[in-house]
Design a protein around this motif. Structure first.
Motif, PDB file in Angstrom:
ATOM      1  N   GLY A  29      -7.741   4.938   8.307  1.00 32.43           N
ATOM      2  CA  GLY A  29      -6.880   6.053   7.955  1.00 32.43           C
ATOM      3  C   GLY A  29      -6.675   6.125   6.461  1.00 32.43           C
ATOM      4  O   GLY A  29      -7.169   5.293   5.708  1.00 32.43           O
ATOM      5  N   PRO A  30      -5.915   7.119   6.042  1.00 36.06           N
ATOM      6  CA  PRO A  30      -5.704   7.287   4.610  1.00 36.06           C
ATOM      7  C   PRO A  30      -4.750   6.237   4.051  1.00 36.06           C
ATOM      8  O   PRO A  30      -3.752   5.894   4.669  1.00 36.06           O
ATOM      9  CB  PRO A  30      -5.098   8.693   4.509  1.00 36.06           C
ATOM     10  N   ALA A  31      -5.107   5.728   2.896  1.00 35.22           N
ATOM     11  CA  ALA A  31      -4.227   4.780   2.214  1.00 35.22           C
ATOM     12  C   ALA A  31      -3.214   5.585   1.409  1.00 35.22           C
ATOM     13  O   ALA A  31      -3.478   6.685   0.967  1.00 35.22           O
ATOM     14  CB  ALA A  31      -5.040   3.872   1.305  1.00 35.22           C
ATOM     15  N   GLY A  32      -2.072   5.024   1.258  1.00 32.30           N
ATOM     16  CA  GLY A  32      -1.029   5.677   0.475  1.00 32.30           C
ATOM     17  C   GLY A  32      -0.075   4.623  -0.034  1.00 32.30           C
ATOM     18  O   GLY A  32      -0.324   3.420   0.069  1.00 32.30           O
ATOM     19  N   ALA A  33       1.007   5.072  -0.568  1.00 34.59           N
ATOM     20  CA  ALA A  33       2.012   4.140  -1.077  1.00 34.59           C
ATOM     21  C   ALA A  33       2.572   3.326   0.090  1.00 34.59           C
ATOM     22  O   ALA A  33       3.001   3.874   1.099  1.00 34.59           O
ATOM     23  CB  ALA A  33       3.125   4.907  -1.769  1.00 34.59           C
ATOM     24  N   ALA A  38      -8.077  -1.432   6.013  1.00 35.14           N
ATOM     25  CA  ALA A  38      -9.151  -2.418   6.057  1.00 35.14           C
ATOM     26  C   ALA A  38     -10.052  -2.302   4.833  1.00 35.14           C
ATOM     27  O   ALA A  38     -10.588  -3.296   4.349  1.00 35.14           O
ATOM     28  CB  ALA A  38      -9.960  -2.260   7.334  1.00 35.14           C
ATOM     29  N   ALA A  39     -10.211  -1.098   4.305  1.00 39.94           N
ATOM     30  CA  ALA A  39     -11.061  -0.893   3.128  1.00 39.94           C
ATOM     31  C   ALA A  39     -10.470  -1.555   1.882  1.00 39.94           C
ATOM     32  O   ALA A  39     -11.194  -1.849   0.939  1.00 39.94           O
ATOM     33  CB  ALA A  39     -11.256   0.597   2.887  1.00 39.94           C
ATOM     34  N   ASP A  40      -9.162  -1.811   1.878  1.00 37.94           N
ATOM     35  CA  ASP A  40      -8.502  -2.443   0.734  1.00 37.94           C
ATOM     36  C   ASP A  40      -8.632  -3.961   0.747  1.00 37.94           C
ATOM     37  O   ASP A  40      -8.289  -4.612  -0.243  1.00 37.94           O
ATOM     38  CB  ASP A  40      -7.007  -2.103   0.726  1.00 37.94           C
TER      39      ASP A  40
END
Length: 80
Positions: A29-33, A38-40
């Motif tokens: 899903g989208p990363a946000g604050a 998993a991509a991070d």
């Protein structure tokens, strides 16, 4: 001999994972604050939810472990 062919010097920076604590973990899903995806994370990470155990999983010193609470927030992050 002054240098070995095919070698390189690099600076190693270690990330303890302490900046992940308190953020919500989502697999995709989208990363946000305040959200970690998993991509991070480095390849081979492991999440440990309150309802899961870790029996039978081999030790891996190159793995980042994330302990999650019941709302998928990271309460602890450590390298084995």
């Amino acid at each position: 001999l002054k240098a070995m062919p095919g070698t390189a010097d690099t600076k190693i920076t270690a990330d303890s994972g302490k900046d992940l604590i308190g953020k919500k973990f989502v697999e995709k899903g989208p990363a946000g604050a305040g959200i970690v995806t998993a991509a991070d994370l480095p390849r081979g990470y492991r999440t440990i939810a309150p309802t899961h155990g870790v029996a039978g999983i081999p030790h891996n010193p190159n793995r980042l472990d994330l302990i999650l609470d019941d709302q998928s927030k990271i309460v602890m992050a450590f390298w084995e």
